[in-house]
Design a protein around this motif. Structure first.
Motif, PDB file in Angstrom:
ATOM      1  N   GLU A   9      30.860  26.291  35.356  1.00 16.43           N
ATOM      2  CA  GLU A   9      31.626  26.503  34.130  1.00 16.43           C
ATOM      3  C   GLU A   9      32.202  27.911  34.158  1.00 16.43           C
ATOM      4  O   GLU A   9      31.485  28.883  34.418  1.00 16.43           O
ATOM      5  CB  GLU A   9      30.754  26.316  32.894  1.00 16.43           C
ATOM      6  N   ILE A  10      33.502  28.001  33.919  1.00 14.16           N
ATOM      7  CA  ILE A  10      34.182  29.296  33.852  1.00 14.16           C
ATOM      8  C   ILE A  10      34.362  29.650  32.385  1.00 14.16           C
ATOM      9  O   ILE A  10      34.846  28.837  31.595  1.00 14.16           O
ATOM     10  CB  ILE A  10      35.552  29.243  34.544  1.00 14.16           C
ATOM     11  N   LEU A  11      33.965  30.858  32.034  1.00 10.27           N
ATOM     12  CA  LEU A  11      34.132  31.373  30.668  1.00 10.27           C
ATOM     13  C   LEU A  11      35.175  32.479  30.691  1.00 10.27           C
ATOM     14  O   LEU A  11      35.105  33.378  31.533  1.00 10.27           O
ATOM     15  CB  LEU A  11      32.827  31.964  30.145  1.00 10.27           C
ATOM     16  N   LEU A  12      36.122  32.430  29.778  1.00 12.00           N
ATOM     17  CA  LEU A  12      37.046  33.544  29.578  1.00 12.00           C
ATOM     18  C   LEU A  12      36.550  34.322  28.375  1.00 12.00           C
ATOM     19  O   LEU A  12      36.468  33.782  27.269  1.00 12.00           O
ATOM     20  CB  LEU A  12      38.461  33.045  29.324  1.00 12.00           C
ATOM     21  N   VAL A  13      36.189  35.571  28.612  1.00 11.20           N
ATOM     22  CA  VAL A  13      35.655  36.410  27.538  1.00 11.20           C
ATOM     23  C   VAL A  13      36.422  37.727  27.476  1.00 11.20           C
ATOM     24  O   VAL A  13      36.906  38.213  28.499  1.00 11.20           O
ATOM     25  CB  VAL A  13      34.141  36.686  27.731  1.00 11.20           C
ATOM     26  N   PRO A  14      36.543  38.299  26.292  1.00 11.27           N
ATOM     27  CA  PRO A  14      37.147  39.624  26.177  1.00 11.27           C
ATOM     28  C   PRO A  14      36.315  40.637  26.964  1.00 11.27           C
ATOM     29  O   PRO A  14      35.081  40.568  26.962  1.00 11.27           O
ATOM     30  CB  PRO A  14      37.099  39.923  24.682  1.00 11.27           C
ATOM     31  N   GLU A  58      42.187  26.633  37.490  1.00 11.41           N
ATOM     32  CA  GLU A  58      42.144  26.535  38.944  1.00 11.41           C
ATOM     33  C   GLU A  58      41.664  27.884  39.450  1.00 11.41           C
ATOM     34  O   GLU A  58      42.266  28.917  39.151  1.00 11.41           O
ATOM     35  CB  GLU A  58      43.544  26.232  39.477  1.00 11.41           C
ATOM     36  N   ALA A  59      40.552  27.885  40.189  1.00 12.33           N
ATOM     37  CA  ALA A  59      39.937  29.149  40.572  1.00 12.33           C
ATOM     38  C   ALA A  59      39.409  29.102  41.999  1.00 12.33           C
ATOM     39  O   ALA A  59      38.965  28.066  42.475  1.00 12.33           O
ATOM     40  CB  ALA A  59      38.782  29.481  39.634  1.00 12.33           C
ATOM     41  N   ASP A  60      39.475  30.253  42.661  1.00 10.94           N
ATOM     42  CA  ASP A  60      38.779  30.463  43.926  1.00 10.94           C
ATOM     43  C   ASP A  60      37.498  31.199  43.557  1.00 10.94           C
ATOM     44  O   ASP A  60      37.557  32.277  42.952  1.00 10.94           O
ATOM     45  CB  ASP A  60      39.591  31.326  44.887  1.00 10.94           C
ATOM     46  N   ILE A  61      36.352  30.601  43.896  1.00 16.80           N
ATOM     47  CA  ILE A  61      35.064  31.166  43.488  1.00 16.80           C
ATOM     48  C   ILE A  61      34.183  31.354  44.700  1.00 16.80           C
ATOM     49  O   ILE A  61      34.015  30.439  45.515  1.00 16.80           O
ATOM     50  CB  ILE A  61      34.354  30.245  42.471  1.00 16.80           C
ATOM     51  N   LEU A  72      43.874  30.788  37.725  1.00 18.36           N
ATOM     52  CA  LEU A  72      45.036  30.390  36.931  1.00 18.36           C
ATOM     53  C   LEU A  72      44.535  29.556  35.765  1.00 18.36           C
ATOM     54  O   LEU A  72      43.665  28.698  35.939  1.00 18.36           O
ATOM     55  CB  LEU A  72      46.014  29.562  37.763  1.00 18.36           C
ATOM     56  N   VAL A  73      45.074  29.813  34.593  1.00 20.23           N
ATOM     57  CA  VAL A  73      44.749  29.040  33.393  1.00 20.23           C
ATOM     58  C   VAL A  73      46.053  28.410  32.919  1.00 20.23           C
ATOM     59  O   VAL A  73      47.011  29.133  32.607  1.00 20.23           O
ATOM     60  CB  VAL A  73      44.131  29.927  32.293  1.00 20.23           C
ATOM     61  N   ASP A  74      46.083  27.099  32.917  1.00 19.18           N
ATOM     62  CA  ASP A  74      47.307  26.369  32.571  1.00 19.18           C
ATOM     63  C   ASP A  74      48.487  26.859  33.414  1.00 19.18           C
ATOM     64  O   ASP A  74      49.608  26.998  32.928  1.00 19.18           O
ATOM     65  CB  ASP A  74      47.614  26.466  31.082  1.00 19.18           C
ATOM     66  N   ALA A  76      49.025  29.836  34.741  1.00 17.11           N
ATOM     67  CA  ALA A  76      49.383  31.251  34.604  1.00 17.11           C
ATOM     68  C   ALA A  76      48.161  32.139  34.817  1.00 17.11           C
ATOM     69  O   ALA A  76      47.029  31.708  34.634  1.00 17.11           O
ATOM     70  CB  ALA A  76      49.968  31.517  33.216  1.00 17.11           C
ATOM     71  N   GLU A  77      48.425  33.388  35.203  1.00 19.90           N
ATOM     72  CA  GLU A  77      47.345  34.363  35.323  1.00 19.90           C
ATOM     73  C   GLU A  77      46.837  34.725  33.935  1.00 19.90           C
ATOM     74  O   GLU A  77      47.557  34.605  32.952  1.00 19.90           O
ATOM     75  CB  GLU A  77      47.845  35.609  36.051  1.00 19.90           C
ATOM     76  N   ILE A  78      45.583  35.184  33.872  1.00 20.18           N
ATOM     77  CA  ILE A  78      45.029  35.541  32.563  1.00 20.18           C
ATOM     78  C   ILE A  78      45.564  36.898  32.116  1.00 20.18           C
ATOM     79  O   ILE A  78      45.971  37.726  32.929  1.00 20.18           O
ATOM     80  CB  ILE A  78      43.484  35.530  32.554  1.00 20.18           C
ATOM     81  N   ASP A  79      45.560  37.101  30.815  1.00 20.89           N
ATOM     82  CA  ASP A  79      46.033  38.350  30.228  1.00 20.89           C
ATOM     83  C   ASP A  79      45.069  39.489  30.524  1.00 20.89           C
ATOM     84  O   ASP A  79      43.859  39.279  30.703  1.00 20.89           O
ATOM     85  CB  ASP A  79      46.171  38.211  28.711  1.00 20.89           C
ATOM     86  N   TYR A  80      45.600  40.710  30.517  1.00 26.87           N
ATOM     87  CA  TYR A  80      44.750  41.890  30.607  1.00 26.87           C
ATOM     88  C   TYR A  80      43.786  41.883  29.428  1.00 26.87           C
ATOM     89  O   TYR A  80      44.129  41.433  28.346  1.00 26.87           O
ATOM     90  CB  TYR A  80      45.578  43.178  30.585  1.00 26.87           C
ATOM     91  N   GLY A  81      42.599  42.373  29.657  1.00 30.27           N
ATOM     92  CA  GLY A  81      41.617  42.415  28.581  1.00 30.27           C
ATOM     93  C   GLY A  81      40.689  41.219  28.575  1.00 30.27           C
ATOM     94  O   GLY A  81      39.765  41.162  27.782  1.00 30.27           O
ATOM     95  N   LEU A  82      40.955  40.237  29.452  1.00 28.56           N
ATOM     96  CA  LEU A  82      40.067  39.086  29.569  1.00 28.56           C
ATOM     97  C   LEU A  82      39.354  39.129  30.914  1.00 28.56           C
ATOM     98  O   LEU A  82      39.887  39.625  31.897  1.00 28.56           O
ATOM     99  CB  LEU A  82      40.853  37.773  29.462  1.00 28.56           C
ATOM    100  N   SER A  83      38.159  38.591  30.928  1.00 28.91           N
ATOM    101  CA  SER A  83      37.351  38.546  32.137  1.00 28.91           C
ATOM    102  C   SER A  83      36.852  37.122  32.334  1.00 28.91           C
ATOM    103  O   SER A  83      36.560  36.419  31.366  1.00 28.91           O
ATOM    104  CB  SER A  83      36.164  39.511  31.973  1.00 28.91           C
ATOM    105  N   ALA A  84      36.760  36.703  33.578  1.00 32.57           N
ATOM    106  CA  ALA A  84      36.240  35.370  33.888  1.00 32.57           C
ATOM    107  C   ALA A  84      34.825  35.491  34.413  1.00 32.57           C
ATOM    108  O   ALA A  84      34.533  36.283  35.301  1.00 32.57           O
ATOM    109  CB  ALA A  84      37.123  34.698  34.954  1.00 32.57           C
ATOM    110  N   ARG A  85      33.919  34.714  33.827  1.00 32.54           N
ATOM    111  CA  ARG A  85      32.510  34.700  34.222  1.00 32.54           C
ATOM    112  C   ARG A  85      32.131  33.271  34.575  1.00 32.54           C
ATOM    113  O   ARG A  85      32.666  32.317  33.996  1.00 32.54           O
ATOM    114  CB  ARG A  85      31.613  35.177  33.084  1.00 32.54           C
TER     115      ARG A  85
END
Length: 91
Positions: A9-14, A58-61, A72-74, A76-85
């Motif tokens: 599971e990928i989480l997008l968190v601030p 879609e992620a390379d992990i 990539l989320v939908d 597109a690259e994620i915005d600055y200020g977000l982190s993927a865990r």
């Protein structure tokens, strides 16, 4: 035979939440603005790590460290200020 996890599971968190020392895995899940359960595609991404996809992500992990090397989320690259865990799937 591959040792890659079958589901993650990928989480997008601030970033301010992700970097806070009092936040554990459960609080990261609660603070996530989006999450997706992903499965391996059997392909290797441009980063050299296994590619995972699911629920618009879609992620390379790196399966050894669970580090997201590309995301990539939908489409597109994620915005600055977000982190993927990466965590074990909660669903």
């Amino acid at each position: 035979m591959s040792n890659d996890p079958r589901r993650l599971e990928i989480l997008l968190v601030p970033e301010h939440v992700e970097g806070h020392p009092d936040h554990d895995g459960a609080s990261l899940i609660a603070a996530a603005i989006r999450s997706a359960v992903v499965t391996p595609t059997g392909e290797t991404g441009a980063s050299g790590y296994p590619r995972y996809t699911g629920e618009g992500m879609e992620a390379d992990i790196d399966p050894a460290t669970r580090t997201v090397e590309a995301l990539l989320v939908d489409g597109a690259e994620i915005d600055y200020g977000l982190s993927a865990r990466v965590v074990d799937p909660t669903r």
